[in-house]
Design a protein around this motif. Sequence first.
Motif: not given
Length: 141
Positions: A28-51
């Motif tokens: 698996y890979m963690i999908q990160v929403n690097t641009g923190e765009e509300p319409q896109k899936a992905g964890v916020a960069p700040a929350d990636a460690d916890a996920l």
Amino acid sequence: DVIQTVDRPKLSRELAKAEQKTGLRRQYMIQVNTGEEPQKAGVAPADADALLQDAREQGLEIIGLMCIPPEGPDAESARPWFVALRELRDRIASESGVVLPYLSMGMSGDFEVAVEEGATHVRVGSAIFGSRAYRMDGELA
């Protein structure tokens, strides 16, 4: 088989249950929403460690990070988002010792820039198969 779209703890728990039930192991890979765009899936960069930690505690084999950058006028506009994903991966390794060897970033229009910034996986379906036509409801035509 690699699933590149783990983006929330609920999903990691369901994937872990499926692995236990079927006996099939995936990567698996963690999908990160690097641009923190509300319409896109992905964890916020700040929350990636916890996920990442949660997914690993569920027994998932996390091998990397994936992102889809904000749309821009050209391929070069994606570079900061690719840099951000690589730096996130490197910070995680430095702080936690978790090595994530793979970065999935870049698609048909910007994969060259992504490779320059460390992509190990690119998604180039449109370059191979052509663009897709969508109906107004978002479904493929």
